[in-house]
Design a protein around this motif. Structure first.
Motif, PDB file in Angstrom:
ATOM      1  N   PRO A 168     -19.051  23.095  68.560  1.00 55.22           N
ATOM      2  CA  PRO A 168     -19.130  24.092  70.011  1.00 55.22           C
ATOM      3  C   PRO A 168     -20.955  23.112  70.814  1.00 55.22           C
ATOM      4  CG  PRO A 168     -18.732  25.182  68.090  1.00 55.22           C
ATOM      5  CD  PRO A 168     -18.894  23.886  67.337  1.00 55.22           C
ATOM      6  N   ALA A 211     -14.051  28.886  62.230  1.00 53.32           N
ATOM      7  CA  ALA A 211     -14.339  29.807  64.005  1.00 53.32           C
ATOM      8  C   ALA A 211     -15.452  28.296  64.269  1.00 53.32           C
ATOM      9  CB  ALA A 211     -15.083  30.730  62.852  1.00 53.32           C
ATOM     10  N   ALA A 212     -16.066  27.170  64.093  1.00 54.69           N
ATOM     11  CA  ALA A 212     -16.586  27.264  64.560  1.00 54.69           C
ATOM     12  C   ALA A 212     -15.962  25.781  65.590  1.00 54.69           C
ATOM     13  CB  ALA A 212     -17.518  25.665  63.707  1.00 54.69           C
ATOM     14  N   GLU A 215     -14.333  28.352  68.504  1.00 55.97           N
ATOM     15  CA  GLU A 215     -15.362  28.181  68.630  1.00 55.97           C
ATOM     16  C   GLU A 215     -15.461  26.958  70.132  1.00 55.97           C
ATOM     17  OE1 GLU A 215     -20.193  29.045  69.700  1.00 55.97           O
ATOM     18  OE2 GLU A 215     -19.407  28.724  67.410  1.00 55.97           O
ATOM     19  N   ALA A 218     -12.082  27.169  72.469  1.00 59.55           N
ATOM     20  CA  ALA A 218     -12.146  28.165  73.633  1.00 59.55           C
ATOM     21  C   ALA A 218     -13.123  27.428  74.606  1.00 59.55           C
ATOM     22  CB  ALA A 218     -12.358  29.498  72.940  1.00 59.55           C
ATOM     23  N   LEU A 219     -14.211  27.358  74.037  1.00 61.40           N
ATOM     24  CA  LEU A 219     -15.217  26.498  74.518  1.00 61.40           C
ATOM     25  C   LEU A 219     -14.859  25.322  75.792  1.00 61.40           C
ATOM     26  CD1 LEU A 219     -18.042  27.500  75.824  1.00 61.40           C
ATOM     27  CD2 LEU A 219     -19.221  25.211  73.845  1.00 61.40           C
TER      28      LEU A 219
END
Length: 328
Positions: A168, A211-212, A215, A218-219
């Protein structure tokens, strides 16, 4: 059987480097002596391939260490080829930004492998994280001054358990620098340095890794950055390990579609092979000092490699555990 000459060429312009990354043969110990591709050898090689669609001017080494690089790019562009290379970006200063823009280079892929200075140093062995982005600003200025759209720039991370948590952050750095693409590259395993199975995400991604990545995806959507896996696959597919341990090759066509020539003139099946644990002699399919490229391409060693790659149970050692979803 005669195989049509390739239109894609990987040409190692140097095997020297200014870094010793913990995933690279430069760190483990090089199998070939240090060398730069000369213009004479460059002309001899490209003259043997009548149709060049795409030329990648890298292998093991930092291309910006070869002062003839812009001249090589210009000549390949005159042949109508799409030209790109990977760089660590640390030398992209002085006259280099202007030279690359003026050469007509289509694409520059910058290997970063981190989203912070600390992780960058642990993976790449140098304190260079901030310098990369400063240099990329110089390149952007050179493009703007010349009203040039190329080279297209992307950032690359070799995904590992130890760095994927910073994906991210790398997406944020890309957006802040006006860079529209970030790639997560699969780790090639050799069980040396950081290139170990216990670092691999492929088939072994934990909850924190997933999860990373989620994220980062999405970012990227929010910031307008294209986040991709190597080989253009979705990141979820890249880490899923869906091939299974016994059938990982997934219709790789590299031995039929592209040729990789090292700075010393040896021909290898692809750019992934020298990063594996396979004995180096086993991946050498010919030498340009002794044979022409057409002779090597249709020679016994290349034909045997293709036959073995198609076999169910006896692929070449360098191909075991590999896959088609690597960057091209």
């Amino acid at each position: 059987m005669v195989t049509e000459l390739p239109e894609d060429l990987y040409l190692e312009v140097t095997n020297r480097c200014n870094l010793r990354c913990r995933t690279c043969p430069q760190y483990f110990g090089m199998a070939e002596p240090a060398a730069d591709l000369t213009m004479d050898r460059f002309h001899t090689l490209i003259a043997q391939l009548p149709r060049l669609r795409r030329v990648v001017l890298h292998g093991i080494g930092e291309p910006l260490l070869n002062r003839h690089l812009p001249e090589m790019v210009r000549e390949l562009k005159a042949r109508g080829a799409y030209v790109l290379f990977n760089s660590n970006g640390l030398l992209l200063r002085g006259r280099w930004p202007a030279k690359l823009v003026e050469s007509g280079l289509d694409e520059l892929r910058v290997s970063v492998d981190a989203g912070s200075p600390e992780t960058y140093q642990s993976v790449r062995g140098a304190n260079g994280f901030a310098r990369i982005f400063a240099n990329l600003r110089l390149l952007a200025a050179a493009k703007a001054e010349r009203e040039a759209l190329t080279p297209k720039v992307s950032l690359w991370m070799t995904g590992m358990h130890s760095n994927v948590g910073e994906l991210p952050a790398l997406v944020r750095h890309a957006a802040a620098s006006g860079i529209g693409e970030v790639y997560l590259q699969r780790l090639v395993l050799s069980e040396r340095g950081l290139a170990r199975a216990d670092q691999s995400l492929y088939g072994h991604a934990g909850d924190a890794d997933a999860a990373a990545i989620a994220e980062a995806e999405a970012l990227a959507r929010q910031l307008g950055v294209s986040l991709r896996g190597s080989g253009e696959v979705r990141l979820a597919e890249q880490i899923a390990g869906e091939d299974g341990p016994n059938a990982p090759r997934r219709a790789c066509m590299r031995p039929w579609k592209l040729m990789y020539v090292t700075a010393n003139g040896q021909v290898l099946p692809c750019c992934v092979a020298p990063f594996t644990s396979a004995p180096y002699a086993s991946i050498v399919l010919g030498h340009t000092a002794r044979q022409s490229l057409p002779e090597i391409w249709n020679g016994e060693r290349y034909q045997a490699w293709r036959t073995a790659l198609l076999s169910e149970d006896r692929p070449p050692a360098a191909c075991r555990g590999c896959g088609a979803d690597w960057s091209l």
